[in-house]
Motif scaffolding. Structure first.
Motif, PDB file in Angstrom:
ATOM      1  N   LEU A 177      15.744 -49.994 -26.626  1.00 19.16           N
ATOM      2  CA  LEU A 177      16.372 -48.590 -26.346  1.00 19.16           C
ATOM      3  C   LEU A 177      16.462 -47.838 -25.207  1.00 19.16           C
ATOM      4  CD1 LEU A 177      15.707 -45.496 -28.114  1.00 19.16           C
ATOM      5  CD2 LEU A 177      13.858 -46.190 -27.875  1.00 19.16           C
ATOM      6  N   GLY A 178      17.348 -47.049 -25.059  1.00 20.66           N
ATOM      7  CA  GLY A 178      17.301 -46.464 -23.361  1.00 20.66           C
ATOM      8  C   GLY A 178      18.289 -47.697 -22.873  1.00 20.66           C
ATOM      9  N   GLU A 179      18.250 -48.871 -22.916  1.00 21.99           N
ATOM     10  CA  GLU A 179      19.135 -49.816 -21.977  1.00 21.99           C
ATOM     11  C   GLU A 179      20.434 -50.164 -22.529  1.00 21.99           C
ATOM     12  OE1 GLU A 179      17.599 -51.615 -19.704  1.00 21.99           O
ATOM     13  OE2 GLU A 179      15.447 -50.499 -19.925  1.00 21.99           O
ATOM     14  N   PRO A 180      21.101 -50.148 -21.204  1.00 16.03           N
ATOM     15  CA  PRO A 180      22.419 -50.691 -21.438  1.00 16.03           C
ATOM     16  C   PRO A 180      23.488 -51.596 -22.677  1.00 16.03           C
ATOM     17  CG  PRO A 180      22.283 -51.176 -18.904  1.00 16.03           C
ATOM     18  CD  PRO A 180      20.794 -50.279 -20.181  1.00 16.03           C
ATOM     19  N   LEU A 181      24.374 -50.942 -22.774  1.00 16.62           N
ATOM     20  CA  LEU A 181      24.476 -52.361 -24.128  1.00 16.62           C
ATOM     21  C   LEU A 181      24.203 -54.188 -23.414  1.00 16.62           C
ATOM     22  CD1 LEU A 181      27.914 -50.955 -25.276  1.00 16.62           C
ATOM     23  CD2 LEU A 181      25.507 -51.057 -26.413  1.00 16.62           C
ATOM     24  N   VAL A 182      24.293 -54.527 -22.582  1.00 12.91           N
ATOM     25  CA  VAL A 182      25.060 -55.547 -21.326  1.00 12.91           C
ATOM     26  C   VAL A 182      23.428 -55.442 -20.865  1.00 12.91           C
ATOM     27  CG1 VAL A 182      26.244 -57.722 -20.250  1.00 12.91           C
ATOM     28  CG2 VAL A 182      26.827 -56.085 -21.314  1.00 12.91           C
ATOM     29  N   PRO A 183      22.747 -56.603 -21.056  1.00 15.49           N
ATOM     30  CA  PRO A 183      21.059 -56.979 -20.094  1.00 15.49           C
ATOM     31  C   PRO A 183      22.155 -57.319 -18.308  1.00 15.49           C
ATOM     32  CG  PRO A 183      21.581 -58.627 -21.294  1.00 15.49           C
ATOM     33  CD  PRO A 183      22.752 -57.330 -22.355  1.00 15.49           C
ATOM     34  N   ARG A 184      21.117 -56.733 -18.027  1.00 12.03           N
ATOM     35  CA  ARG A 184      21.002 -56.914 -16.588  1.00 12.03           C
ATOM     36  C   ARG A 184      21.074 -58.737 -16.423  1.00 12.03           C
ATOM     37  NH1 ARG A 184      16.292 -54.878 -13.272  1.00 12.03           N
ATOM     38  NH2 ARG A 184      17.642 -55.509 -11.210  1.00 12.03           N
ATOM     39  N   ALA A 185      20.331 -59.699 -17.098  1.00  9.42           N
ATOM     40  CA  ALA A 185      20.600 -61.299 -16.723  1.00  9.42           C
ATOM     41  C   ALA A 185      19.916 -61.520 -18.280  1.00  9.42           C
ATOM     42  CB  ALA A 185      19.452 -61.498 -15.306  1.00  9.42           C
ATOM     43  N   VAL A 186      20.120 -62.635 -18.191  1.00 17.60           N
ATOM     44  CA  VAL A 186      19.998 -63.742 -19.048  1.00 17.60           C
ATOM     45  C   VAL A 186      19.231 -64.544 -19.013  1.00 17.60           C
ATOM     46  CG1 VAL A 186      20.783 -64.649 -21.454  1.00 17.60           C
ATOM     47  CG2 VAL A 186      21.782 -62.830 -21.420  1.00 17.60           C
ATOM     48  N   ARG A 187      18.029 -65.141 -19.342  1.00 19.27           N
ATOM     49  CA  ARG A 187      17.300 -66.058 -19.605  1.00 19.27           C
ATOM     50  C   ARG A 187      17.567 -67.506 -20.524  1.00 19.27           C
ATOM     51  NH1 ARG A 187      11.374 -65.522 -18.543  1.00 19.27           N
ATOM     52  NH2 ARG A 187      11.120 -65.049 -20.767  1.00 19.27           N
ATOM     53  N   VAL A 188      17.479 -68.612 -19.853  1.00 15.14           N
ATOM     54  CA  VAL A 188      17.609 -69.303 -21.681  1.00 15.14           C
ATOM     55  C   VAL A 188      16.777 -70.874 -20.552  1.00 15.14           C
ATOM     56  CG1 VAL A 188      19.987 -71.237 -21.968  1.00 15.14           C
ATOM     57  CG2 VAL A 188      20.652 -68.913 -21.559  1.00 15.14           C
ATOM     58  N   GLU A 189      16.135 -71.255 -21.540  1.00 16.52           N
ATOM     59  CA  GLU A 189      15.022 -72.465 -21.840  1.00 16.52           C
ATOM     60  C   GLU A 189      15.028 -72.874 -23.004  1.00 16.52           C
ATOM     61  OE1 GLU A 189      10.375 -72.540 -22.600  1.00 16.52           O
ATOM     62  OE2 GLU A 189      10.874 -70.968 -21.065  1.00 16.52           O
ATOM     63  N   LEU A 190      15.689 -74.241 -22.497  1.00 15.65           N
ATOM     64  CA  LEU A 190      15.301 -75.156 -23.792  1.00 15.65           C
ATOM     65  C   LEU A 190      15.003 -76.534 -23.192  1.00 15.65           C
ATOM     66  CD1 LEU A 190      19.694 -76.339 -23.258  1.00 15.65           C
ATOM     67  CD2 LEU A 190      18.532 -75.052 -24.436  1.00 15.65           C
ATOM     68  N   THR A 191      14.447 -76.300 -24.708  1.00 19.24           N
ATOM     69  CA  THR A 191      12.989 -77.456 -24.487  1.00 19.24           C
ATOM     70  C   THR A 191      13.481 -78.981 -25.245  1.00 19.24           C
ATOM     71  OG1 THR A 191      11.041 -76.372 -24.523  1.00 19.24           O
ATOM     72  CG2 THR A 191      11.319 -78.402 -25.062  1.00 19.24           C
ATOM     73  N   LEU A 192      13.791 -79.538 -23.963  1.00 23.51           N
ATOM     74  CA  LEU A 192      14.873 -80.774 -25.097  1.00 23.51           C
ATOM     75  C   LEU A 192      13.287 -82.032 -25.805  1.00 23.51           C
ATOM     76  CD1 LEU A 192      16.598 -82.431 -21.562  1.00 23.51           C
ATOM     77  CD2 LEU A 192      17.157 -80.794 -23.773  1.00 23.51           C
ATOM     78  N   ALA A 193      13.998 -82.620 -26.841  1.00 25.00           N
ATOM     79  CA  ALA A 193      13.411 -83.520 -27.746  1.00 25.00           C
ATOM     80  C   ALA A 193      12.444 -84.708 -27.275  1.00 25.00           C
ATOM     81  CB  ALA A 193      14.490 -84.319 -28.245  1.00 25.00           C
ATOM     82  N   THR A 194      13.652 -84.910 -25.872  1.00 25.06           N
ATOM     83  CA  THR A 194      11.514 -85.415 -24.797  1.00 25.06           C
ATOM     84  C   THR A 194      10.809 -84.861 -24.183  1.00 25.06           C
ATOM     85  OG1 THR A 194      13.937 -85.522 -23.410  1.00 25.06           O
ATOM     86  CG2 THR A 194      13.490 -86.846 -23.981  1.00 25.06           C
ATOM     87  N   GLY A 195      10.824 -83.565 -24.615  1.00 25.87           N
ATOM     88  CA  GLY A 195       9.350 -83.240 -23.701  1.00 25.87           C
ATOM     89  C   GLY A 195      10.028 -82.212 -22.373  1.00 25.87           C
TER      90      GLY A 195
END
Length: 205
Positions: A177-195
């Motif tokens: 709410l109250g934010e632009p349609l596109v965020p300022r940044a996106v954070r991606v966090e992947l946890t692999l099967a190996t830990g």
């Protein structure tokens, strides 16, 4: 009586040969050297195979991050029509396992009949331990159109997404709410099967 010269010749002949015990010892040493050499070559081959597999895995992950970032940077700041309803330009949700589910409107070919409809609707998700991207051919389309899915990375246990708002806070859902349609940044966090955990931040504004 045997002459002395003949006796010396026989002794010399017996002294210059190998006994059975000496031959067995020599064969045992050769066998041991052969086994050690084989093990060394096998270890080198296994190490090279593991290094190649590890290198290929990181190349795959790097390609995934590069593709996602390119799609996010091309995001269109407009809502899209899906049948009778609409979806946000960038719509981030969380599934029942807590993994991110991202839909976005990406800019596309400029030769579309209606310039405002040029582009594609994409979706990134985790399914069966694989990160997938799903393509819909247009931004606006009927709800009955089925997307085409491609696997980008396998052996992924967790796929978490965060969206940076104008106040510098990370949210796990978008839009806000109250934010632009596109965020300022996106954070991606992947946890692999190996830990292992891999994290990438993508600045969009």
């Amino acid at each position: 009586m045997t002459p002395p010269a003949i006796r010396r010749s026989r002794r010399t002949s017996r002294g210059s040969g190998f006994t059975l015990v000496e031959l067995l010892i020599a064969l045992s040493i050769l066998a041991l050297v052969g086994v050690l050499g084989y093990r060394a070559v096998a270890a080198l081959t296994e190490s090279e195979t593991r290094l190649m597999a590890e290198s290929e895995r990181w190349r795959t992950l790097d390609a995934l991050f590069a593709r996602l970032e390119a799609d996010l940077r091309a995001a269109q700041p407009r809502d899209v029509r899906t049948g009778a309803g609409t979806e946000a330009a960038v719509q981030g949700t969380v599934d029942e396992r807590g993994d991110g589910d991202l839909r976005l409107a990406r800019a596309g070919p400029e030769f579309a009949v209606d310039p405002g409809s040029a582009g594609q609707r994409l979706r990134y998700r985790l399914r069966d331990n694989a990160v997938e991207v799903l393509y819909l051919p247009h931004l606006d389309q009927p709800a009955t159109v089925a997307p085409t899915a491609y696997t980008l990375a396998t052996d992924v246990a967790r796929f978490r997404l965060g969206y940076l708002d104008g106040g510098g806070r990370w949210r796990d859902r978008w839009p806000a709410l109250g934010e632009p349609l596109v965020p300022r940044a996106v954070r991606v966090e992947l946890t692999l099967a190996t830990g292992e955990t891999v994290e990438r931040w993508m600045a969009l504004q």
